[in-house]
Write a protein that holds these residues in place. Structure first.
Motif, PDB file in Angstrom:
ATOM      1  N   MET A   1       0.846  -1.172   0.000  1.00 42.67           N
ATOM      2  CA  MET A   1       0.000   0.000   0.000  1.00 42.67           C
ATOM      3  C   MET A   1       0.890   1.233   0.000  1.00 42.67           C
ATOM      4  O   MET A   1       1.581   1.515   0.969  1.00 42.67           O
ATOM      5  N   LEU A   2       0.895   1.972  -1.077  1.00 44.56           N
ATOM      6  CA  LEU A   2       1.796   3.092  -1.268  1.00 44.56           C
ATOM      7  C   LEU A   2       1.578   4.184  -0.232  1.00 44.56           C
ATOM      8  O   LEU A   2       2.522   4.772   0.271  1.00 44.56           O
ATOM      9  N   ASP A   3       0.348   4.483   0.154  1.00 41.71           N
ATOM     10  CA  ASP A   3       0.095   5.529   1.137  1.00 41.71           C
ATOM     11  C   ASP A   3       0.805   5.238   2.450  1.00 41.71           C
ATOM     12  O   ASP A   3       1.390   6.118   3.058  1.00 41.71           O
ATOM     13  N   ALA A   4       0.741   4.000   2.902  1.00 43.04           N
ATOM     14  CA  ALA A   4       1.392   3.625   4.154  1.00 43.04           C
ATOM     15  C   ALA A   4       2.906   3.770   4.020  1.00 43.04           C
ATOM     16  O   ALA A   4       3.574   4.246   4.945  1.00 43.04           O
ATOM     17  N   TYR A   5       3.450   3.391   2.887  1.00 47.53           N
ATOM     18  CA  TYR A   5       4.897   3.514   2.670  1.00 47.53           C
ATOM     19  C   TYR A   5       5.319   4.977   2.695  1.00 47.53           C
ATOM     20  O   TYR A   5       6.316   5.332   3.325  1.00 47.53           O
ATOM     21  N   GLU A   6       4.559   5.828   2.042  1.00 50.94           N
ATOM     22  CA  GLU A   6       4.883   7.256   2.035  1.00 50.94           C
ATOM     23  C   GLU A   6       4.797   7.839   3.436  1.00 50.94           C
ATOM     24  O   GLU A   6       5.622   8.666   3.823  1.00 50.94           O
ATOM     25  N   ILE A   7       3.823   7.408   4.198  1.00 53.66           N
ATOM     26  CA  ILE A   7       3.696   7.879   5.580  1.00 53.66           C
ATOM     27  C   ILE A   7       4.906   7.443   6.391  1.00 53.66           C
ATOM     28  O   ILE A   7       5.439   8.216   7.202  1.00 53.66           O
ATOM     29  N   MET A   8       5.369   6.220   6.190  1.00 60.14           N
ATOM     30  CA  MET A   8       6.549   5.745   6.911  1.00 60.14           C
ATOM     31  C   MET A   8       7.783   6.567   6.536  1.00 60.14           C
ATOM     32  O   MET A   8       8.588   6.918   7.401  1.00 60.14           O
ATOM     33  N   LEU A  97      -1.135   7.036  10.123  1.00 57.82           N
ATOM     34  CA  LEU A  97      -1.742   5.832   9.561  1.00 57.82           C
ATOM     35  C   LEU A  97      -3.198   5.691  10.014  1.00 57.82           C
ATOM     36  O   LEU A  97      -4.038   5.226   9.265  1.00 57.82           O
ATOM     37  N   ARG A  98      -3.472   6.111  11.236  1.00 60.10           N
ATOM     38  CA  ARG A  98      -4.844   6.037  11.736  1.00 60.10           C
ATOM     39  C   ARG A  98      -5.792   6.881  10.883  1.00 60.10           C
ATOM     40  O   ARG A  98      -6.968   6.567  10.769  1.00 60.10           O
ATOM     41  N   GLN A  99      -5.282   7.940  10.293  1.00 56.29           N
ATOM     42  CA  GLN A  99      -6.117   8.812   9.460  1.00 56.29           C
ATOM     43  C   GLN A  99      -6.320   8.239   8.064  1.00 56.29           C
ATOM     44  O   GLN A  99      -7.292   8.564   7.402  1.00 56.29           O
ATOM     45  N   VAL A 100      -5.402   7.385   7.619  1.00 59.13           N
ATOM     46  CA  VAL A 100      -5.436   6.874   6.247  1.00 59.13           C
ATOM     47  C   VAL A 100      -6.071   5.489   6.155  1.00 59.13           C
ATOM     48  O   VAL A 100      -6.823   5.205   5.228  1.00 59.13           O
ATOM     49  N   LEU A 101      -5.780   4.634   7.131  1.00 55.12           N
ATOM     50  CA  LEU A 101      -6.248   3.253   7.069  1.00 55.12           C
ATOM     51  C   LEU A 101      -7.615   3.109   7.731  1.00 55.12           C
ATOM     52  O   LEU A 101      -7.860   3.697   8.783  1.00 55.12           O
ATOM     53  N   PRO A 102      -8.478   2.296   7.147  1.00 51.93           N
ATOM     54  CA  PRO A 102      -9.786   2.046   7.764  1.00 51.93           C
ATOM     55  C   PRO A 102      -9.615   1.349   9.117  1.00 51.93           C
ATOM     56  O   PRO A 102      -8.670   0.576   9.327  1.00 51.93           O
ATOM     57  N   LEU A 103     -10.544   1.607  10.014  1.00 45.95           N
ATOM     58  CA  LEU A 103     -10.494   1.055  11.366  1.00 45.95           C
ATOM     59  C   LEU A 103     -10.359  -0.468  11.353  1.00 45.95           C
ATOM     60  O   LEU A 103      -9.537  -1.036  12.084  1.00 45.95           O
ATOM     61  N   GLU A 104     -11.137  -1.150  10.538  1.00 41.86           N
ATOM     62  CA  GLU A 104     -11.096  -2.616  10.501  1.00 41.86           C
ATOM     63  C   GLU A 104      -9.707  -3.118  10.106  1.00 41.86           C
ATOM     64  O   GLU A 104      -9.197  -4.077  10.696  1.00 41.86           O
ATOM     65  N   LEU A 105      -9.080  -2.478   9.126  1.00 42.23           N
ATOM     66  CA  LEU A 105      -7.740  -2.881   8.707  1.00 42.23           C
ATOM     67  C   LEU A 105      -6.736  -2.642   9.837  1.00 42.23           C
ATOM     68  O   LEU A 105      -5.890  -3.502  10.108  1.00 42.23           O
ATOM     69  N   ARG A 106      -6.824  -1.496  10.499  1.00 42.59           N
ATOM     70  CA  ARG A 106      -5.909  -1.213  11.615  1.00 42.59           C
ATOM     71  C   ARG A 106      -6.049  -2.263  12.707  1.00 42.59           C
ATOM     72  O   ARG A 106      -5.056  -2.742  13.255  1.00 42.59           O
ATOM     73  N   GLU A 107      -7.285  -2.622  13.026  1.00 46.50           N
ATOM     74  CA  GLU A 107      -7.510  -3.627  14.065  1.00 46.50           C
ATOM     75  C   GLU A 107      -6.958  -4.988  13.647  1.00 46.50           C
ATOM     76  O   GLU A 107      -6.360  -5.700  14.454  1.00 46.50           O
ATOM     77  N   ASP A 108      -7.156  -5.351  12.384  1.00 44.49           N
ATOM     78  CA  ASP A 108      -6.623  -6.622  11.888  1.00 44.49           C
ATOM     79  C   ASP A 108      -5.094  -6.622  11.925  1.00 44.49           C
ATOM     80  O   ASP A 108      -4.469  -7.622  12.308  1.00 44.49           O
ATOM     81  N   ALA A 144       7.219 -10.350   8.376  1.00 44.56           N
ATOM     82  CA  ALA A 144       5.886  -9.964   8.853  1.00 44.56           C
ATOM     83  C   ALA A 144       5.882  -8.509   9.296  1.00 44.56           C
ATOM     84  O   ALA A 144       4.916  -7.776   9.029  1.00 44.56           O
ATOM     85  N   GLY A 145       6.946  -8.091   9.957  1.00 51.63           N
ATOM     86  CA  GLY A 145       7.049  -6.694  10.385  1.00 51.63           C
ATOM     87  C   GLY A 145       7.019  -5.737   9.206  1.00 51.63           C
ATOM     88  O   GLY A 145       6.366  -4.684   9.257  1.00 51.63           O
ATOM     89  N   MET A 146       7.713  -6.099   8.138  1.00 50.85           N
ATOM     90  CA  MET A 146       7.684  -5.254   6.939  1.00 50.85           C
ATOM     91  C   MET A 146       6.287  -5.202   6.351  1.00 50.85           C
ATOM     92  O   MET A 146       5.805  -4.142   5.943  1.00 50.85           O
ATOM     93  N   ALA A 147       5.624  -6.332   6.311  1.00 50.99           N
ATOM     94  CA  ALA A 147       4.259  -6.366   5.779  1.00 50.99           C
ATOM     95  C   ALA A 147       3.341  -5.487   6.625  1.00 50.99           C
ATOM     96  O   ALA A 147       2.502  -4.748   6.086  1.00 50.99           O
ATOM     97  N   LEU A 148       3.513  -5.540   7.941  1.00 54.74           N
ATOM     98  CA  LEU A 148       2.706  -4.691   8.820  1.00 54.74           C
ATOM     99  C   LEU A 148       3.017  -3.216   8.584  1.00 54.74           C
ATOM    100  O   LEU A 148       2.107  -2.382   8.560  1.00 54.74           O
ATOM    101  N   ASP A 149       4.297  -2.898   8.398  1.00 56.29           N
ATOM    102  CA  ASP A 149       4.679  -1.504   8.131  1.00 56.29           C
ATOM    103  C   ASP A 149       4.009  -0.968   6.880  1.00 56.29           C
ATOM    104  O   ASP A 149       3.658   0.212   6.806  1.00 56.29           O
ATOM    105  N   ALA A 151       1.187  -2.045   5.739  1.00 56.08           N
ATOM    106  CA  ALA A 151      -0.250  -2.295   5.880  1.00 56.08           C
ATOM    107  C   ALA A 151      -0.744  -3.357   4.906  1.00 56.08           C
ATOM    108  O   ALA A 151      -1.860  -3.295   4.413  1.00 56.08           O
ATOM    109  N   ASP A 152       0.113  -4.360   4.643  1.00 53.96           N
ATOM    110  CA  ASP A 152      -0.242  -5.461   3.758  1.00 53.96           C
ATOM    111  C   ASP A 152      -0.705  -6.633   4.618  1.00 53.96           C
ATOM    112  O   ASP A 152       0.091  -7.479   5.047  1.00 53.96           O
TER     113      ASP A 152
END
Length: 174
Positions: A1-8, A97-108, A144-149, A151-152
């Motif tokens: 997810m490019l948005d998450a990468y840019e935020i990081m 990330l909380r502003q960009v990612l949907p709540l359900e995805l963040r919780e997952d 797994a940590g990279m995938a979480l970073d 948001a995959d």
């Protein structure tokens, strides 16, 4: 997810800017000429980041660390170790990330992160673990940590399943 990468990437720079600003605003009694040069470089890095040129901003921040090291500035920030740097960056990025990612995805994503930590710790504590298995644990949790970073969720879950399979082989999980 490019948005998450840019935020990081933005968070990584924001953390560096804050660390250097704090240092330069402190009265350390160190060489004022070097401090002025560092302040100028910091402003250039901020300007580059504001213009969207993250690679230039990162290069300028790296130059600051090198300049401080060469000048022997005793109290200057040191580059963080990779694990520390990533952890600090995640902390900076979490609000964005909380502003960009949907709540359900963040919780997952949070749920996968918790399972990874718990399973990894339980597995590391298993008696008789060999060196190859320890390396596998580190490798899988890093992926797994990279995938979480990024948001995959799919990739993070896949790595969690790999870790759980390893835990089952060692009798740590059913």
């Amino acid at each position: 997810m490019l948005d998450a990468y840019e935020i990081m990437l933005d968070a990584e720079l924001g953390k560096a800017f804050d660390v250097w600003s704090g240092y330069l605003d402190a009265d350390t009694g160190e060489d004022q000429q070097v401090s002025a040069r560092l302040r100028s470089t910091l402003e250039s890095a901020r300007a580059a980041a504001a213009e969207g040129d993250r690679s230039c901003a990162r290069a300028l921040v790296a130059d600051m660390y090198e300049d401080a090291r060469e000048a022997g500035l005793r109290w200057a920030p040191l580059p963080a170790r990779p694990c520390e740097a990533d952890s600090q960056t995640r902390d900076y990025a979490k609000d964005e990330l909380r502003q960009v990612l949907p709540l359900e995805l963040r919780e997952d994503l949070d749920s996968v992160a918790i399972y990874l930590r718990v399973t990894g710790r339980r597995l590391q504590a298993a008696p008789g673990l060999d060196a190859a298995t320890r390396q596998d644990i580190i490798y899988i949790t890093a992926r797994a940590g990279m995938a979480l970073d990024f948001a995959d969720l799919t990739a993070a879950r896949r790595e969690l399943e790999r870790l759980k399979a390893l835990a089952r082989r060692w009798g740590v999980e059913r």
